[in-house]
Motif scaffolding. Structure first.
Motif, PDB file in Angstrom:
ATOM      1  N   SER A  24      -1.688   2.306   2.943  1.00 28.23           N
ATOM      2  CA  SER A  24      -2.886   1.361   2.161  1.00 28.23           C
ATOM      3  C   SER A  24      -2.509   1.320   0.564  1.00 28.23           C
ATOM      4  O   SER A  24      -2.475   0.213   0.092  1.00 28.23           O
ATOM      5  CB  SER A  24      -4.226   1.678   2.309  1.00 28.23           C
ATOM      6  OG  SER A  24      -4.517   2.909   1.762  1.00 28.23           O
ATOM      7  N   MET A  25      -2.083   2.356  -0.199  1.00 25.84           N
ATOM      8  CA  MET A  25      -1.601   2.325  -1.361  1.00 25.84           C
ATOM      9  C   MET A  25      -0.370   1.502  -1.457  1.00 25.84           C
ATOM     10  O   MET A  25      -0.157   0.896  -2.432  1.00 25.84           O
ATOM     11  CB  MET A  25      -1.408   3.674  -1.850  1.00 25.84           C
ATOM     12  CG  MET A  25      -2.746   4.524  -2.060  1.00 25.84           C
ATOM     13  SD  MET A  25      -2.420   6.192  -2.536  1.00 25.84           S
ATOM     14  CE  MET A  25      -2.073   5.926  -4.323  1.00 25.84           C
ATOM     15  N   SER A  26       0.549   1.627  -0.570  1.00 28.79           N
ATOM     16  CA  SER A  26       1.861   1.001  -0.702  1.00 28.79           C
ATOM     17  C   SER A  26       1.915  -0.543  -0.708  1.00 28.79           C
ATOM     18  O   SER A  26       2.242  -1.297  -1.504  1.00 28.79           O
ATOM     19  CB  SER A  26       2.723   1.322   0.446  1.00 28.79           C
ATOM     20  OG  SER A  26       3.119   2.701   0.313  1.00 28.79           O
ATOM     21  N   ILE A  27       0.770  -0.998   0.367  1.00 29.99           N
ATOM     22  CA  ILE A  27       0.472  -2.414   0.254  1.00 29.99           C
ATOM     23  C   ILE A  27      -0.144  -3.042  -0.963  1.00 29.99           C
ATOM     24  O   ILE A  27       0.006  -4.028  -1.358  1.00 29.99           O
ATOM     25  CB  ILE A  27      -0.307  -2.701   1.573  1.00 29.99           C
ATOM     26  CG1 ILE A  27       0.557  -2.434   3.050  1.00 29.99           C
ATOM     27  CG2 ILE A  27      -0.798  -4.243   1.676  1.00 29.99           C
ATOM     28  CD1 ILE A  27      -0.355  -2.472   4.076  1.00 29.99           C
ATOM     29  N   SER A  28      -1.190  -2.189  -1.275  1.00 30.65           N
ATOM     30  CA  SER A  28      -1.991  -2.439  -2.733  1.00 30.65           C
ATOM     31  C   SER A  28      -0.690  -2.604  -3.861  1.00 30.65           C
ATOM     32  O   SER A  28      -1.099  -3.441  -4.694  1.00 30.65           O
ATOM     33  CB  SER A  28      -2.936  -1.618  -2.893  1.00 30.65           C
ATOM     34  OG  SER A  28      -3.799  -1.926  -4.089  1.00 30.65           O
TER      35      SER A  28
END
Length: 277
Positions: free
Chosen positions: A211-215
């Motif tokens: 989720s952090m990578s996509i954001s």
């Protein structure tokens, strides 16, 4: 072997904390205002170069780690994973020492998830191949850290920054999202080979980092590509009936004047570490 892995992690922690302290004695570029952030990211760059290239070369030379990510791995692979455990702990300590919990909580959650998963492989000697695949994410972190160093040095209008932005987005897809997708698919298919607590631990780690990578990718795409301008100055020619004049118009400063808080939020994980994974 568990004690040996912990010794390596402890030695790695000591070395990276030493780098944090040692860089305080060295000069930073004159354009840098936040010395601690610049030094922290520089140490993270060293770790990413070591672990990312090590994981890529290791998986290339020993592809059995992908075929059997639970049991099949050479001894040096476990050492590399232990080195990364020591780094993430050292980086977490450095953030807590120099920032408030409110400033660093997101990256600390990231580091906690990563350390929990990697240290399980170091202690048990299993899932080292799985951990090596996860270290491929550090290849993207190399570009992230270079990009952040350029931002902190106020080089957002330079060609080097534009190249680093595109390299960051490209490696994010190749070496962050693809490995995360492979690990998620493998865990879904082979969950019967993994104990339930470990499935939960790995699942939480993958969701957190994913989720952090996509954001992260979305923020960089918006800030560096969609809101960017091709040239820092544009000449606009105004013609009147009597004269013709040329006036330089500066590039919109809102896309360049990122304060340190914006830099921090736009590049996690590993602002200093995550992406700092």
């Amino acid at each position: 072997m568990a004690s040996g892995g912990l010794l390596v992690a402890g030695a790695s922690f000591t070395v990276f904390r030493g780098l944090h302290w040692g860089l305080q004695l060295l000069p930073t570029p004159e354009s840098v205002r936040d010395r601690w952030m610049w030094q922290n990211i520089f140490v993270s760059l060293i770790h990413s170069l070591l672990s990312g290239t090590g994981a890529l070369v290791g998986l290339w030379l020993f592809p059995q780690m992908v075929a059997d990510p639970i049991h099949d791995h050479p001894p040096w692979a476990r050492v590399l994973v232990a080195v990364s455990v020591g780094y993430f702990v050292a980086d977490g300590v450095d953030m807590l020492w120099n920032q408030t919990l409110a400033q660093a909580w997101d990256l600390l959650c990231h580091h906690l998830a990563v350390v929990s998963c990697l240290s399980t492989a170091v202690v048990s000697g299993h899932f080292v191949g799985f951990s090596m695949v996860s270290l491929l994410l550090e290849l993207n972190s190399i570009c992230l850290h270079v990009r952040k160093l350029l931002l902190l040095s106020h080089k957002a209008s330079s060609l080097a920054f534009r190249v680093s932005s595109w390299a960051t987005l490209t490696t994010l897809a190749l070496f962050r999202l693809l490995p995360l997708g492979w690990m998620s698919l493998w865990l879904f298919r082979e969950y019967n080979q993994v104990s339930l607590p470990l499935v939960i631990l790995c699942g939480i780690g993958l969701v957190t980092v994913g989720s952090m990578s996509i954001s992260l990718g979305i923020r960089i795409l918006i800030k560096d590509v969609l809101q960017s301008r091709p040239y820092p100055f544009i000449l606009i020619h105004k013609e009147t009936q009597q004269t013709k004049s040329s006036e330089p118009v500066s590039r919109n400063s809102s896309t360049l004047s990122l304060n340190c808080g914006e830099v921090f939020s736009s590049v996690s994980p590993q602002r200093g570490g995550a992406g700092k994974r």
